[in-house]
Motif scaffolding. Sequence first.
Motif, mmCIF file in Angstrom:
data_model
loop_
_atom_site.group_PDB
_atom_site.id
_atom_site.type_symbol
_atom_site.label_atom_id
_atom_site.label_comp_id
_atom_site.label_asym_id
_atom_site.label_seq_id
_atom_site.Cartn_x
_atom_site.Cartn_y
_atom_site.Cartn_z
ATOM 1 N N ILE A 178 0.832 -1.203 0.000
ATOM 2 C CA ILE A 178 0.000 0.000 0.000
ATOM 3 C C ILE A 178 0.865 1.250 0.000
ATOM 4 O O ILE A 178 0.549 2.254 -0.655
ATOM 5 N N ARG A 179 1.992 1.211 0.696
ATOM 6 C CA ARG A 179 2.885 2.362 0.695
ATOM 7 C C ARG A 179 3.475 2.587 -0.691
ATOM 8 O O ARG A 179 3.610 3.727 -1.155
ATOM 9 N N ALA A 180 3.816 1.485 -1.378
ATOM 10 C CA ALA A 180 4.337 1.610 -2.738
ATOM 11 C C ALA A 180 3.270 2.134 -3.693
ATOM 12 O O ALA A 180 3.547 2.957 -4.566
ATOM 13 N N LEU A 181 2.036 1.673 -3.523
ATOM 14 C CA LEU A 181 0.937 2.155 -4.368
ATOM 15 C C LEU A 181 0.688 3.640 -4.167
ATOM 16 O O LEU A 181 0.255 4.343 -5.089
ATOM 17 N N LEU A 182 0.973 4.125 -2.973
ATOM 18 C CA LEU A 182 0.779 5.549 -2.680
ATOM 19 C C LEU A 182 1.987 6.389 -3.076
ATOM 20 O O LEU A 182 2.005 7.598 -2.833
#
Length: 213
Positions: A178-182
Amino acid sequence: MATTSASVRRRGRPPAAERASRRDAALDATLAEIRDKGFERLTMSGVAARAGSSKESLYVWFGSKEGLVAELIRRQSARTNTAVESALATNQPAREVLVGIAANLLNVLLSDTSLALNRAAMSSPALAAILLQHGRHTTGPLVERYLARLHGEGLIQMDNSAEAFRLFYGLTIQDSQIRALLGEPPPKAPERARMARSAVSRFITLAAPLESD
């Protein structure tokens, strides 16, 4: 003059291998377009230009830009699941098999390809359903069957393989996807390798058989 089979092939449909190669080139071009522009700005014209193909061919093969991305998701998922199956087929100790699976999950889910496809799927309920079907709902059961085997051999105490996989997955991926997607840079290869081994150590600690009194 007699017509040769070679001249007929040149005037007719290209051989199957050539068609498959051209379809793959179109999927590669689709992925590059999504990475550069995002799903919302993806166009059949852009894919055709990048792939050196024609819009007409793309519509015949895939139907729409959603069809293009759906096929790209299926291709990526098939490669991922093949890698997981290969890890499960080894004769290594359970810990090393689990480390291999954890590393594969991290490498796939944090790759540019997976992140681009996940972002595209978030823009389309139909694509999201395909991503779940060919991703989580296919990969999960592969690992669940292995975890059920480990339980049967007395190596883990968790008798619910779906619950065991959720624990394993959570310990492995944590909040990294999720951090990478953000937009945060994903962990690099050495850190992913460390994460995989740490996740497996924690999983084994939590799932190990209880010691009898």
